[in-house]
Scaffold this motif. Sequence first.
Motif, PDB file in Angstrom:
ATOM      1  N   ILE A 336       0.839  -1.208   0.000  1.00 24.72           N
ATOM      2  CA  ILE A 336       0.000   0.000   0.000  1.00 24.72           C
ATOM      3  C   ILE A 336       0.870   1.253   0.000  1.00 24.72           C
ATOM      4  N   LEU A 337       0.565   2.182  -0.912  1.00 28.03           N
ATOM      5  CA  LEU A 337       1.240   3.474  -0.990  1.00 28.03           C
ATOM      6  C   LEU A 337       0.198   4.590  -0.978  1.00 28.03           C
ATOM      7  N   ASP A 338       0.595   5.734  -0.445  1.00 28.50           N
ATOM      8  CA  ASP A 338      -0.282   6.900  -0.564  1.00 28.50           C
ATOM      9  C   ASP A 338       0.245   7.811  -1.663  1.00 28.50           C
ATOM     10  N   GLY A 339      -0.389   8.977  -1.827  1.00 30.32           N
ATOM     11  CA  GLY A 339      -0.014   9.871  -2.916  1.00 30.32           C
ATOM     12  C   GLY A 339       1.412  10.354  -2.840  1.00 30.32           C
ATOM     13  N   ILE A 373      -2.374  -5.804 -11.368  1.00 29.58           N
ATOM     14  CA  ILE A 373      -1.829  -5.807 -10.006  1.00 29.58           C
ATOM     15  C   ILE A 373      -1.585  -4.394  -9.475  1.00 29.58           C
ATOM     16  N   CYS A 374      -2.030  -3.376 -10.189  1.00 23.73           N
ATOM     17  CA  CYS A 374      -1.848  -1.998  -9.733  1.00 23.73           C
ATOM     18  C   CYS A 374      -3.209  -1.302  -9.688  1.00 23.73           C
ATOM     19  N   ARG A 375      -3.653  -0.984  -8.490  1.00 24.19           N
ATOM     20  CA  ARG A 375      -4.990  -0.398  -8.306  1.00 24.19           C
ATOM     21  C   ARG A 375      -4.879   0.954  -7.635  1.00 24.19           C
ATOM     22  N   LYS A 376      -5.794   1.861  -8.008  1.00 25.50           N
ATOM     23  CA  LYS A 376      -5.777   3.228  -7.497  1.00 25.50           C
ATOM     24  C   LYS A 376      -7.160   3.595  -6.989  1.00 25.50           C
ATOM     25  N   ALA A 377      -7.193   4.355  -5.889  1.00 26.26           N
ATOM     26  CA  ALA A 377      -8.463   4.830  -5.338  1.00 26.26           C
ATOM     27  C   ALA A 377      -8.235   6.157  -4.635  1.00 26.26           C
ATOM     28  N   ASP A 378      -9.305   6.937  -4.529  1.00 20.20           N
ATOM     29  CA  ASP A 378      -9.194   8.247  -3.895  1.00 20.20           C
ATOM     30  C   ASP A 378      -9.218   8.161  -2.380  1.00 20.20           C
ATOM     31  N   SER A 379      -9.732   7.061  -1.835  1.00 19.59           N
ATOM     32  CA  SER A 379      -9.808   6.920  -0.380  1.00 19.59           C
ATOM     33  C   SER A 379      -9.343   5.523   0.024  1.00 19.59           C
ATOM     34  N   ILE A 380      -9.040   5.390   1.304  1.00 17.65           N
ATOM     35  CA  ILE A 380      -8.625   4.092   1.836  1.00 17.65           C
ATOM     36  C   ILE A 380      -9.758   3.092   1.710  1.00 17.65           C
ATOM     37  N   GLY A 413      -4.083  11.105  -0.227  1.00 19.36           N
ATOM     38  CA  GLY A 413      -4.587  10.418  -1.405  1.00 19.36           C
ATOM     39  C   GLY A 413      -3.975  10.974  -2.678  1.00 19.36           C
ATOM     40  N   PRO A 414      -4.166  10.291  -3.796  1.00 21.81           N
ATOM     41  CA  PRO A 414      -4.848   8.996  -3.926  1.00 21.81           C
ATOM     42  C   PRO A 414      -3.989   7.858  -3.370  1.00 21.81           C
ATOM     43  N   TYR A 415      -4.636   6.701  -3.155  1.00 25.16           N
ATOM     44  CA  TYR A 415      -3.953   5.544  -2.586  1.00 25.16           C
ATOM     45  C   TYR A 415      -3.784   4.465  -3.662  1.00 25.16           C
TER      46      TYR A 415
END
Length: 503
Positions: A336-339, A373-380, A413-415
């Motif tokens: 898990i990484l953040d912005g 295998i790489c996913r992005k989202a604006d919130s946890i 974010g994004p995460y």
Amino acid sequence: MVTETWDVLVIGGGGAGLAAAIEARELGRSVLLMEKNRSLGGSTAWAVGSISASVTPHQIRKGIRDCPRDHFLDMAKLSGNLAARDNDELRAVFCEDLPDTFRWLLDKGIRFFGPLGETPQSRPRLHAALPNSTAYIYQLERHARRSGVVIHYNSKVNELMIEEGRVTGVRVSDNQGYHEVRARGGIVLATGDFTNSPSLKIRFISDEAAKIEALNRTATGDGQIMGMRVGARVVNGDLALGPEMRFPPPARPGFLTRLPPYRALAGALAWAMNRLPLPLLRPFIMSSLTTALAPSAHLFEEGALLVSSDGSAVKGPVERIPYTIVQQPGGQAFIILDGTLAKKFSAWPHHISTAPGIGYAYLPDYRRNRRDICRKADSIEELARICGMAPAILRATIESDDAGANRRILRTGPYFALGPVRSFFVHAEGGLAVTPRLEVLGPDDHPIPGLFAAGSAGQGGLLLSGYGHHLGWAFTSGRRAGRNAAFAVTDAAREAQQEPETC
């Protein structure tokens, strides 16, 4: 029971086996290569594709002065505190033979890009096969068939036959059933390592290691097992690369890995990589680089968080993490990484993964080439739902005090989630003890007549640390074992030779 007789038998159809078969055939011997799988390749097919060699035409064209002796000394540096366990005699043979092996590969139609450097080697020696590692098997199989090597697939060799102290044949199960195949000359074990043999990993490494699978699932130590049954011994069986975290290979290979390994195409790629600007080449290179490679340890040093499939933290000492991942639900984890971290790992020097002799991959490369295998989202919470995790658990993990520095970093974010990652053994160093002629040594340290080993099966205590040495040893040892197995055909046997039954 059907019985066939050949001059030379080669067991295993990876790089070492093909090299052995070609060399024996070019000496005029009848050669049968037996592969237990439906296709050739072995661990060579899983390799990134680089070979480390000295005095190559590529070095000479670039004015790089190098020699086998310097390569020999540099290999000792790569072995570090394990150098005392190395087989210096085999290392000398290896380094002396490598330049000729490299030219032999060129002669067989394989093209390379390079050389590139690797610390602490004193000269650039890495040469990457083009368009990818499949070129080795493609070109060598073509050459083997054209030269008259007979290849049997789905042929599982189960046992070595000994008569009057000499290995004279094998018992094999294949489409014809269970039968014997005999050799007038030598038998070459080129069956790879034992990274996917639970029994051998328990014996030489640990009970825990037996629970972790190999990248090459068919690397079950067949040669080591058969060799030990006739009195041979395994050297450096406790040494292995792994377990380590790896991304799973993509269901659909990237563009570069789908390119056919034709000689003309490889030549065109070599020309392009030597002359075109890197930005033009980068999309093609990255499609190969973002495959089943290990994530950089710098991700976690900079604050990335490793979590299980439910969102809880995967904790423990760094060296124990691969064993801990196996115990997680599904045997997998996510990074898990953040912005803030995402921005950092989008440019040098913060890379996600690397392949020797090819380049570095960053987060944008994974977003482009590995959307699986790489996913992005604006919130946890959104990221947790995308990955199938419990949102409350993932948030609690990120905000937990015992998440350390990650709690402070993963707030913007994004995460992003990279994964799943799994634990794999890449290769094991344990091979049968051999002479410089690649003859397998028996319990009294005398050669077992008629038996040879190459590649990982015949590593003989040689340490192959650093990039490009396992592949180099596969081809170099395969050629040497194949030649000596051919020379093992006695004059009397040659006079009595008849055409083999090919069924």
